[in-house]
Design a protein around this motif. Structure first.
Motif, PDB file in Angstrom:
ATOM      1  N   ALA A   1       7.249  -2.842  -1.647  1.00  0.00           N
ATOM      2  CA  ALA A   1       5.945  -2.969  -0.983  1.00  0.00           C
ATOM      3  C   ALA A   1       6.894  -2.918   0.739  1.00  0.00           C
ATOM      4  CB  ALA A   1       5.328  -3.963  -0.428  1.00  0.00           C
ATOM      5  N   THR A   2       7.814  -1.566   1.021  1.00  0.00           N
ATOM      6  CA  THR A   2       8.846  -1.829   2.068  1.00  0.00           C
ATOM      7  C   THR A   2       8.678  -0.094   2.514  1.00  0.00           C
ATOM      8  OG1 THR A   2      11.103  -1.435   1.141  1.00  0.00           O
ATOM      9  CG2 THR A   2      10.218  -3.388   2.011  1.00  0.00           C
TER      10      THR A   2
ATOM     11  N   ALA B   1       3.573   2.288   0.915  1.00  0.00           N
ATOM     12  CA  ALA B   1       4.232   2.365   0.330  1.00  0.00           C
ATOM     13  C   ALA B   1       5.594   3.694  -0.355  1.00  0.00           C
ATOM     14  CB  ALA B   1       4.530   1.497  -1.221  1.00  0.00           C
ATOM     15  N   ARG B   2       6.318   4.358   0.359  1.00  0.00           N
ATOM     16  CA  ARG B   2       6.855   5.793   0.237  1.00  0.00           C
ATOM     17  C   ARG B   2       7.274   5.252  -1.400  1.00  0.00           C
ATOM     18  NH1 ARG B   2       8.725   8.152   5.063  1.00  0.00           N
ATOM     19  NH2 ARG B   2       8.282   6.235   6.350  1.00  0.00           N
ATOM     20  N   ARG B   3       7.114   4.473  -1.863  1.00  0.00           N
ATOM     21  CA  ARG B   3       8.130   3.934  -3.748  1.00  0.00           C
ATOM     22  C   ARG B   3       7.825   3.402  -4.172  1.00  0.00           C
ATOM     23  NH1 ARG B   3      12.735   5.523  -1.103  1.00  0.00           N
ATOM     24  NH2 ARG B   3      13.349   3.577  -0.738  1.00  0.00           N
ATOM     25  N   PRO B   4       6.898   2.534  -5.390  1.00  0.00           N
ATOM     26  CA  PRO B   4       7.062   4.155  -6.070  1.00  0.00           C
ATOM     27  C   PRO B   4       6.337   5.006  -5.865  1.00  0.00           C
ATOM     28  CG  PRO B   4       6.241   2.401  -7.718  1.00  0.00           C
ATOM     29  CD  PRO B   4       6.794   1.883  -6.392  1.00  0.00           C
ATOM     30  N   LYS B   5       5.975   6.583  -6.693  1.00  0.00           N
ATOM     31  CA  LYS B   5       5.376   7.214  -6.668  1.00  0.00           C
ATOM     32  C   LYS B   5       3.694   6.704  -7.394  1.00  0.00           C
ATOM     33  CE  LYS B   5       3.716  12.097  -6.564  1.00  0.00           C
ATOM     34  NZ  LYS B   5       3.540  13.165  -7.866  1.00  0.00           N
TER      35      LYS B   5
ATOM     36  N   CYS C   1       2.198  -6.487  -0.578  1.00  0.00           N
ATOM     37  CA  CYS C   1       1.328  -5.703  -1.320  1.00  0.00           C
ATOM     38  C   CYS C   1       1.599  -3.703  -0.887  1.00  0.00           C
ATOM     39  CB  CYS C   1      -0.165  -5.598  -0.675  1.00  0.00           C
ATOM     40  SG  CYS C   1      -0.997  -6.910  -2.040  1.00  0.00           S
ATOM     41  N   TYR C   2       0.882  -3.554  -2.347  1.00  0.00           N
ATOM     42  CA  TYR C   2       1.956  -2.208  -2.303  1.00  0.00           C
ATOM     43  C   TYR C   2       0.810  -1.088  -1.140  1.00  0.00           C
ATOM     44  CZ  TYR C   2       3.091   2.962  -4.022  1.00  0.00           C
ATOM     45  OH  TYR C   2       2.391   4.106  -4.673  1.00  0.00           O
ATOM     46  N   ALA C   3      -0.072  -1.174  -0.911  1.00  0.00           N
ATOM     47  CA  ALA C   3      -0.816  -0.226  -0.126  1.00  0.00           C
ATOM     48  C   ALA C   3      -1.768  -1.082   0.131  1.00  0.00           C
ATOM     49  CB  ALA C   3      -1.990   0.407  -0.367  1.00  0.00           C
ATOM     50  N   ASN C   4      -1.854  -0.752   2.179  1.00  0.00           N
ATOM     51  CA  ASN C   4      -3.026  -1.971   3.147  1.00  0.00           C
ATOM     52  C   ASN C   4      -4.061  -0.522   3.632  1.00  0.00           C
ATOM     53  OD1 ASN C   4      -0.187  -2.841   3.363  1.00  0.00           O
ATOM     54  ND2 ASN C   4      -1.003  -4.383   2.503  1.00  0.00           N
TER      55      ASN C   4
ATOM     56  N   CYS D   1     -12.096  -6.108   7.039  1.00  0.00           N
ATOM     57  CA  CYS D   1     -11.586  -6.532   5.981  1.00  0.00           C
ATOM     58  C   CYS D   1     -10.393  -6.250   5.375  1.00  0.00           C
ATOM     59  CB  CYS D   1     -12.603  -6.680   4.586  1.00  0.00           C
ATOM     60  SG  CYS D   1     -12.555  -5.427   3.497  1.00  0.00           S
ATOM     61  N   VAL D   2      -8.933  -6.147   4.735  1.00  0.00           N
ATOM     62  CA  VAL D   2      -8.304  -5.536   4.707  1.00  0.00           C
ATOM     63  C   VAL D   2      -8.154  -5.023   2.819  1.00  0.00           C
ATOM     64  CG1 VAL D   2      -5.641  -4.685   4.832  1.00  0.00           C
ATOM     65  CG2 VAL D   2      -6.989  -5.148   6.483  1.00  0.00           C
ATOM     66  N   ILE D   3      -8.395  -4.126   2.220  1.00  0.00           N
ATOM     67  CA  ILE D   3      -8.170  -3.891   1.038  1.00  0.00           C
ATOM     68  C   ILE D   3      -6.779  -3.505   0.696  1.00  0.00           C
ATOM     69  CG2 ILE D   3      -8.476  -1.975  -1.463  1.00  0.00           C
ATOM     70  CD1 ILE D   3     -11.233  -2.035   0.228  1.00  0.00           C
ATOM     71  N   ASN D   4      -6.310  -5.043  -0.239  1.00  0.00           N
ATOM     72  CA  ASN D   4      -4.714  -4.426  -0.555  1.00  0.00           C
ATOM     73  C   ASN D   4      -4.384  -4.576  -1.825  1.00  0.00           C
ATOM     74  OD1 ASN D   4      -3.234  -6.158   2.514  1.00  0.00           O
ATOM     75  ND2 ASN D   4      -5.097  -6.985   1.963  1.00  0.00           N
ATOM     76  N   VAL D   5      -3.108  -3.569  -1.865  1.00  0.00           N
ATOM     77  CA  VAL D   5      -2.686  -2.809  -3.396  1.00  0.00           C
ATOM     78  C   VAL D   5      -1.887  -4.171  -3.957  1.00  0.00           C
ATOM     79  CG1 VAL D   5      -2.546  -1.662  -5.519  1.00  0.00           C
ATOM     80  CG2 VAL D   5      -4.577  -0.658  -2.934  1.00  0.00           C
ATOM     81  N   PRO D   6      -2.062  -4.993  -4.535  1.00  0.00           N
ATOM     82  CA  PRO D   6      -1.004  -5.534  -5.383  1.00  0.00           C
ATOM     83  C   PRO D   6      -0.340  -4.764  -6.712  1.00  0.00           C
ATOM     84  CG  PRO D   6      -3.081  -6.260  -6.048  1.00  0.00           C
ATOM     85  CD  PRO D   6      -3.312  -6.007  -5.325  1.00  0.00           C
ATOM     86  N   THR D   7       0.666  -5.033  -6.813  1.00  0.00           N
ATOM     87  CA  THR D   7       1.533  -4.550  -8.387  1.00  0.00           C
ATOM     88  C   THR D   7       1.897  -5.709  -9.178  1.00  0.00           C
ATOM     89  OG1 THR D   7       3.829  -4.686  -7.075  1.00  0.00           O
ATOM     90  CG2 THR D   7       2.398  -2.676  -6.702  1.00  0.00           C
ATOM     91  N   THR D   8       1.959  -5.706 -10.801  1.00  0.00           N
ATOM     92  CA  THR D   8       2.198  -6.792 -11.697  1.00  0.00           C
ATOM     93  C   THR D   8       3.400  -7.891 -10.812  1.00  0.00           C
ATOM     94  OG1 THR D   8       3.919  -5.204 -12.345  1.00  0.00           O
ATOM     95  CG2 THR D   8       1.876  -5.028 -12.966  1.00  0.00           C
TER      96      THR D   8
END
Lengths: 184, 184
Positions: free
Chosen positions: A2-3, B149-153, B119-122, B71-78
């Protein structure tokens, strides 16, 4: 992982937020049927069983569904990927999609819109609330009857991420032991 | 795969229709923050970038978001699966979730609600339309700023299917060549 975040165009966030299930929506009005591919929808309530769906006014299906107040939401699996893409890339104004894509229209029990036999699941829907149809093309349906294949337990489903790319459903993991019973 | 269908309880269709992305919604009001786990949402428009979200009135986050209109919708990963489940199984009325789950609140640019750094995206959101909040707990937000986040795609995301079971995002397949350019 997430960086190194970058600014991202807000109009393109569907790339990340969208990957809900791709479904096929079948409809009928005065003897004509149609099928559309839909990716923008959400469950809204358990009971009554409500589903909110974005159906663009530009779609041929929009008028069939607006007039009949009914549709069937069908769940295709990866076995139907080619048909799903084809259905989403032509219009019911000029094409009989059941015929062109060799899909079988079966009578539903509670609505006049047909089920698509080849799909894994079929949810018969009646229009519950059209308050946001004019402003957003957002239909709220009540699922009044549901038909689901016995196997497999977890079908391989399609999840669209935009730009012609689909995510296919992956492995199933359980975290059941970490849930409070009322949160399951 | 689509044979031998059985009647299925309509109240349980989330099992099949829901597997959209699980997200974490962060909010703030008068110095207090909270985080909730959310699975019922849909993209509604590209531009303005609209997202419709079901936020139950029983959630502590409901009042923070209703009052602040943000609010902020945040995308978590596994990588965050355990935290995602934990956040969904306790209440912000008694728990400081950023502290309990060791998540980092970062200032957003356009809203007062915090981003979740891990989180991966916000996606920073402002309330656009509350017409269906009283009737259905359905909020329509405009995403006004997005950080990815730039990675992973293609991040490994979580998709809830009910009953404590998650589907993890699987392989990515392209059908780009079968799309009309305007349908991508």
């Amino acid at each position: 992982m997430a960086t190194g975040k970058t600014d991202f165009p807000v109009a393109n966030i569907r790339r990340y937020l969208e990957p809900g299930l791709i479904v096929l929506v079948s409809s009928a009005w005065r003897g004509k049927t149609n099928i559309m591919t839909m990716g923008w929808h959400t469950v809204m309530e358990f009971s009554p069983s409500l589903v909110g769906c974005m159906i663009s006014g530009g779609n041929h299906s929009f008028s069939l569904i607006r007039r009949s107040g009914e549709c069937v939401i069908n769940v295709p699996t990866t076995a139907l990927t080619g048909k799903v893409v084809g259905i989403g890339n032509c219009s019911g104004t000029t094409v009989d999609k059941f015929k062109k894509f060799k899909l079988t229209a079966e009578p539903a029990q509670e609505v006049n819109a047909p089920l698509i036999r080849e799909c894994y699941a079929n949810f018969e829907c009646k229009l519950k609330d059209d308050a946001l149809v004019d402003r957003y093309n957002f239909f709220i349906f009540e699922v009044v009857k549901a038909h689901v294949a016995r196997r497999p337990k977890y079908p391989q489903t399609l999840h669209y991420t935009g730009d012609g790319m689909f995510m296919v459903s992956g492995k199933i993991i359980s975290r059941r032991s970490q849930f409070k019973p009322e949160m399951l």
